[in-house]
Write a protein that holds these residues in place. Structure first.
Motif, PDB file in Angstrom:
ATOM      1  N   LEU A   1     -15.074  12.174 -20.575  1.00  0.00           N
ATOM      2  CA  LEU A   1     -15.580  11.099 -21.204  1.00  0.00           C
ATOM      3  C   LEU A   1     -15.815  11.677 -22.512  1.00  0.00           C
ATOM      4  CD1 LEU A   1     -17.270   8.940 -18.861  1.00  0.00           C
ATOM      5  CD2 LEU A   1     -14.569   8.787 -19.392  1.00  0.00           C
ATOM      6  N   PRO A   2     -15.006  12.413 -23.542  1.00  0.00           N
ATOM      7  CA  PRO A   2     -15.526  13.151 -24.586  1.00  0.00           C
ATOM      8  C   PRO A   2     -15.987  12.332 -25.878  1.00  0.00           C
ATOM      9  CG  PRO A   2     -12.905  12.935 -24.657  1.00  0.00           C
ATOM     10  CD  PRO A   2     -13.670  12.328 -23.449  1.00  0.00           C
ATOM     11  N   TRP A   3     -15.927  10.827 -25.485  1.00  0.00           N
ATOM     12  CA  TRP A   3     -16.362  10.330 -26.785  1.00  0.00           C
ATOM     13  C   TRP A   3     -17.874   9.955 -26.760  1.00  0.00           C
ATOM     14  CZ3 TRP A   3     -13.111   8.435 -22.594  1.00  0.00           C
ATOM     15  CH2 TRP A   3     -11.669   8.765 -23.009  1.00  0.00           C
ATOM     16  N   PHE A   4     -18.431  10.024 -25.719  1.00  0.00           N
ATOM     17  CA  PHE A   4     -19.956   9.846 -25.948  1.00  0.00           C
ATOM     18  C   PHE A   4     -20.714  10.606 -24.712  1.00  0.00           C
ATOM     19  CE2 PHE A   4     -17.754   6.460 -23.545  1.00  0.00           C
ATOM     20  CZ  PHE A   4     -18.195   6.386 -22.192  1.00  0.00           C
ATOM     21  N   ALA A   5     -22.001  10.668 -24.831  1.00  0.00           N
ATOM     22  CA  ALA A   5     -22.961  11.334 -23.965  1.00  0.00           C
ATOM     23  C   ALA A   5     -23.385  10.202 -23.151  1.00  0.00           C
ATOM     24  CB  ALA A   5     -23.960  12.113 -24.523  1.00  0.00           C
ATOM     25  N   PHE A   6     -23.568  10.709 -21.669  1.00  0.00           N
ATOM     26  CA  PHE A   6     -24.175   9.500 -20.964  1.00  0.00           C
ATOM     27  C   PHE A   6     -25.498   9.990 -20.104  1.00  0.00           C
ATOM     28  CE2 PHE A   6     -20.265  11.261 -18.841  1.00  0.00           C
ATOM     29  CZ  PHE A   6     -20.876  11.785 -17.864  1.00  0.00           C
ATOM     30  N   SER A   7     -26.166   9.067 -19.395  1.00  0.00           N
ATOM     31  CA  SER A   7     -27.404   9.426 -18.775  1.00  0.00           C
ATOM     32  C   SER A   7     -27.296   8.922 -17.533  1.00  0.00           C
ATOM     33  CB  SER A   7     -28.758   9.022 -19.376  1.00  0.00           C
ATOM     34  OG  SER A   7     -28.699   7.847 -19.741  1.00  0.00           O
TER      35      SER A   7
ATOM     36  N   GLY B   1     -19.308  14.262 -19.977  1.00  0.00           N
ATOM     37  CA  GLY B   1     -19.425  13.754 -21.160  1.00  0.00           C
ATOM     38  C   GLY B   1     -19.183  14.355 -22.534  1.00  0.00           C
ATOM     39  N   LYS B   2     -19.615  13.793 -23.568  1.00  0.00           N
ATOM     40  CA  LYS B   2     -19.707  14.503 -25.067  1.00  0.00           C
ATOM     41  C   LYS B   2     -20.630  15.694 -24.794  1.00  0.00           C
ATOM     42  CE  LYS B   2     -19.506  13.600 -29.862  1.00  0.00           C
ATOM     43  NZ  LYS B   2     -19.927  12.477 -31.062  1.00  0.00           N
ATOM     44  N   LEU B   3     -20.317  16.882 -25.245  1.00  0.00           N
ATOM     45  CA  LEU B   3     -20.993  17.780 -25.759  1.00  0.00           C
ATOM     46  C   LEU B   3     -22.351  17.291 -26.550  1.00  0.00           C
ATOM     47  CD1 LEU B   3     -19.041  21.016 -25.879  1.00  0.00           C
ATOM     48  CD2 LEU B   3     -20.665  20.681 -24.197  1.00  0.00           C
ATOM     49  N   ILE B   4     -23.451  17.727 -26.248  1.00  0.00           N
ATOM     50  CA  ILE B   4     -24.713  17.345 -26.818  1.00  0.00           C
ATOM     51  C   ILE B   4     -25.290  18.677 -27.483  1.00  0.00           C
ATOM     52  CG2 ILE B   4     -26.950  16.432 -26.826  1.00  0.00           C
ATOM     53  CD1 ILE B   4     -26.435  15.141 -24.218  1.00  0.00           C
ATOM     54  N   GLN B   5     -25.212  18.766 -28.797  1.00  0.00           N
ATOM     55  CA  GLN B   5     -25.520  19.936 -29.723  1.00  0.00           C
ATOM     56  C   GLN B   5     -26.895  19.720 -30.005  1.00  0.00           C
ATOM     57  OE1 GLN B   5     -23.350  20.944 -33.042  1.00  0.00           O
ATOM     58  NE2 GLN B   5     -24.344  22.762 -33.495  1.00  0.00           N
TER      59      GLN B   5
END
Length: 210
Positions: free
Chosen positions: A143-149, A169-173
């Motif tokens: 799911l590359p569109w958003f990060a999730f918790s 999910g999306k990589l968090i920089q």
């Protein structure tokens, strides 16, 4: 290849029978893992992060015995090798299921995966194949569109399904670090939190060796 586990002498015998009787025997965790080295290497080698990270994930999974266990009828079996069935998106907004066979050689893995991606993108519906229904795999979605918790996986609770499911999910920089959200769902009769911790630690330790 696979081997049948002798349940009667298995140290998880009671755990297996107890959790297998539950309406929903799957448990899950969501966390983030530092994927900085994998991200930077994929860029340096000019390889798609999607395939490079999946290959790395499979390498780690194949080092953890608990994630190679499956329920087949009345038996518990352990496969020698685990592959992956990812979802592949299409331009029309739908997706289909693919099958990527694991090879320790990334170039061989990538060549086969690209052929399968092309098959799914040029098909319709869920694009099932004779391989997507296999049990010697991990079901995976990116799911590359958003990060999730947190995340809820779709499960086949009453069909005897025991295949683990992993999503990223999306990589968090964060400054110079790239953290990857990852969700793991697995059958509690076969795995528990300690096994997930071993997999996560394997992903961290394996990157230090690259």
């Amino acid at each position: 290849m696979k081997q049948i586990i002798d349940i009667n002498s298995w140290n998880r015998k009671e755990h297996f029978y107890f959790f297998s009787k539950l309406d929903d025997p799957f448990w899950g965790i969501t966390t983030t893992v530092d994927f900085t080295k994998i991200y930077l290497l994929s860029k340096e080698l000019e390889k798609p992060f999607f395939l490079y990270s999946i290959h790395f994930l499979l390498k780690c999974i194949n080092d953890i015995d608990a994630f190679k266990l499956r329920i087949e009828g009345e038996n518990v079996v352990k496969y020698d090798k685990i592959n992956i069935s990812p979802t592949i998106g299409r331009e029309d907004g739908t997706f289909g299921f693919a099958f990527f066979e694991y090879s320790t050689d990334f170039n061989i893995f990538m060549q086969n995966a690209e052929k399968e991606i092309n098959r799914v993108k040029n098909s319709t519906g869920l694009s099932f194949s004779e391989n997507t229904g296999r049990k010697d795999l991990i079901r995976y979605s990116a799911l590359p569109w958003f990060a999730f918790s947190d995340m809820k996986h779709a499960d086949s609770i009453r069909t005897g399904d025991s295949v683990p499911k992993i999503s990223t999910g999306k990589l968090i920089q964060e400054k110079k670090k790239y953290n990857l959200p990852i969700s793991i769902s697995a059958h509690h009769g076969l795995t528990d939190g300690r096994d997930a911790a071993l997999l996560i630690q394997k992903m961290i330790d394996a990157q230090s060796l690259l």
